[in-house]
Design an enzyme around this catalytic site. Structure first.
Site, short mmCIF file in Angstrom:
data_model
loop_
_atom_site.label_atom_id
_atom_site.label_comp_id
_atom_site.label_asym_id
_atom_site.label_seq_id
_atom_site.Cartn_x
_atom_site.Cartn_y
_atom_site.Cartn_z
N CYS A 87 1.47 -1.26 -0.20
CA CYS A 87 0.02 0.47 0.27
C CYS A 87 0.79 0.79 -0.11
O CYS A 87 1.33 1.59 1.40
CB CYS A 87 -0.98 0.12 0.95
SG CYS A 87 -2.02 2.03 0.90
N GLY A 88 0.97 1.62 -0.85
CA GLY A 88 1.76 2.86 -0.81
C GLY A 88 1.59 4.01 -0.49
O GLY A 88 2.16 5.02 -0.02
N HIS A 89 0.18 4.60 -0.27
CA HIS A 89 -0.33 5.53 0.76
C HIS A 89 -0.01 5.79 1.95
O HIS A 89 0.23 6.38 2.59
CB HIS A 89 -1.79 6.02 0.24
CG HIS A 89 -2.73 4.94 0.91
ND1 HIS A 89 -3.51 3.93 0.94
CD2 HIS A 89 -3.54 5.74 2.48
CE1 HIS A 89 -4.16 3.76 1.96
NE2 HIS A 89 -4.41 4.87 2.59
N ASP A 250 -10.51 3.72 -4.11
CA ASP A 250 -9.26 4.78 -3.35
C ASP A 250 -9.06 6.09 -3.27
O ASP A 250 -10.31 6.91 -5.05
CB ASP A 250 -7.96 4.42 -4.29
CG ASP A 250 -6.66 4.76 -2.80
OD1 ASP A 250 -6.61 5.51 -2.33
OD2 ASP A 250 -6.09 3.78 -2.95
N GLY A 255 -0.94 4.60 -4.73
CA GLY A 255 0.57 4.96 -4.71
C GLY A 255 0.88 3.23 -5.71
O GLY A 255 2.29 3.85 -5.89
N SER A 256 0.57 2.58 -4.71
CA SER A 256 0.85 0.93 -5.78
C SER A 256 0.77 0.83 -7.13
O SER A 256 0.90 0.62 -7.61
CB SER A 256 0.74 -0.24 -4.83
OG SER A 256 -0.82 -0.42 -4.75
#
Length: 335
Positions: A87-89, A250, A255-256
């Site tokens: 999870c990028g965020h 989202d 991010g991903s």
């Protein structure tokens, strides 16, 4: 916390998870399976109503055995339907959290590297530090990202044939322009975009077999990202909406997803190394930037390390109570 509008409920520690790691020597992927099988009430209580909502997202900070090596901390990612691999965020937010809550021994000015072990592997966040507190923007370097497949024809029941790209940025996503589904990612109703994206996800799961070079635990399609079709390099932002898990939307550019989309654009020769692009969320208008910073190999795939940048903010601190006699103490999911 939130990153670009997408919430992140940070759980600083869970003794039951740390005990499982200590007792059985579990890896983070094994801990992910254990949590789903034996401790899933924690996720449900914190993500679902009445404490959470359908769009809630969480990160469980894991210390001890699962964060061994040169990582500063590890994390499991929680959402309404289960557990993600990346999870990028959350990484952007956890970079700030790690500095502000003393999980990195000696932060350095003007920027500190924070190594975070995720179920998909170790990523590095780079966090501004003024000597007292963290700041923005935060950026991170991804695990190797790659194009799993391009121009894949998919028959979506009730919607006809579409062509998708499938990219990996710590987890797998299907990508296509909303126009293929007769929609506009910027102006169509969110409900219509969600329904269409979810139909694509289900169709891809049935018609395309995913493979991950290291673990079949990671070989699952997390969701579908509908775009404005602007994949060729441009200084102007490109807009998308990510629909993941069980129709969860989202609020940020993902991010991903940005990682996977950059990998696809690089694979197709649409961008060059260190050529930065800006990605806009169609839900909140928030922005991330992304660029491929290094070529690498990942199994048989030609891959890239992607840098993603965004802004994460604190929203508050909460203490939740669960009374034993409460029949809804572990939450409920209203859809």
């Amino acid at each position: 916390m939130h990153t670009g509008g997408e919430p992140l409920r940070v759980v600083p520690r869970l003794e039951a998870a740390e005990a499982a790691v200590a007792a059985a020597g579990l890896s983070l992927l094994e801990l992910r399976r254990h949590m789903a099988a034996a401790q899933d009430h924690v996720r449900r209580a914190l993500m679902h109503e009445p404490r959470g909502h359908r769009g809630m997202y969480g990160a469980l900070v894991v210390r001890g055995g699962a964060a061994v090596g040169d990582a500063d901390l590890a994390a499991l990612f929680l959402h309404g339907a289960g557990y993600s691999a990346m999870c990028g965020h959350a990484v952007l937010a956890l970079g700030r959290f790690a500095l502000d809550y003393g999980l990195v021994a000696a932060p350095r000015r003007p920027e500190t590297a924070v190594r975070l072990r995720c179920p998909c592997g170790v990523v590095t966040a780079f966090v501004p530090w003024d000597g007292h507190r963290s700041g923005n923007p935060v950026r991170f370097h991804s695990v190797p990202a790659f194009a799993a497949a391009t121009d894949v024809p998919i028959d979506v029941p009730g919607r006809g044939k579409v062509v998708v790209d499938i990219g990996y940025g710590g987890t797998f996503y299907a990508f296509l322009s909303a126009e293929q589904l007769g929609l506009d990612v910027c102006s169509s109703k969110t409900r219509d975009l969600v329904s269409a994206a979810s139909a694509v996800t289900e169709a891809v799961k049935k018609q395309f077999q995913l493979h991950h070079p290291e673990s079949e635990d990671l070989a699952f399609l997390y969701g579908t990202i509908l775009t404005d079709g602007r994949d060729a390099f441009s200084e102007e932002p490109t807009t998308n909406i990510c629909v993941f898990a069980d129709e969860q939307v989202d609020r940020c550019p993902t991010g991903s997803g940005v990682t996977a989309r950059i990998a696809l654009q690089y694979h197709k020769g649409l961008i060059q190394l260190n050529q930065s692009r800006t990605f806009r969320s169609s839900t909140t208008g928030s922005l991330f930037t992304g660029k491929a910073v290094k070529e690498t190999k990942f199994g048989d795939y030609n891959a890239v390390v992607v840098e993603v940048s965004g802004e994460a903010f604190y929203t508050g601190t909460a203490t939740f109570t669960m009374e034993e006699e409460d029949p809804l103490k572990y939450g409920f999911f209203f859809k």
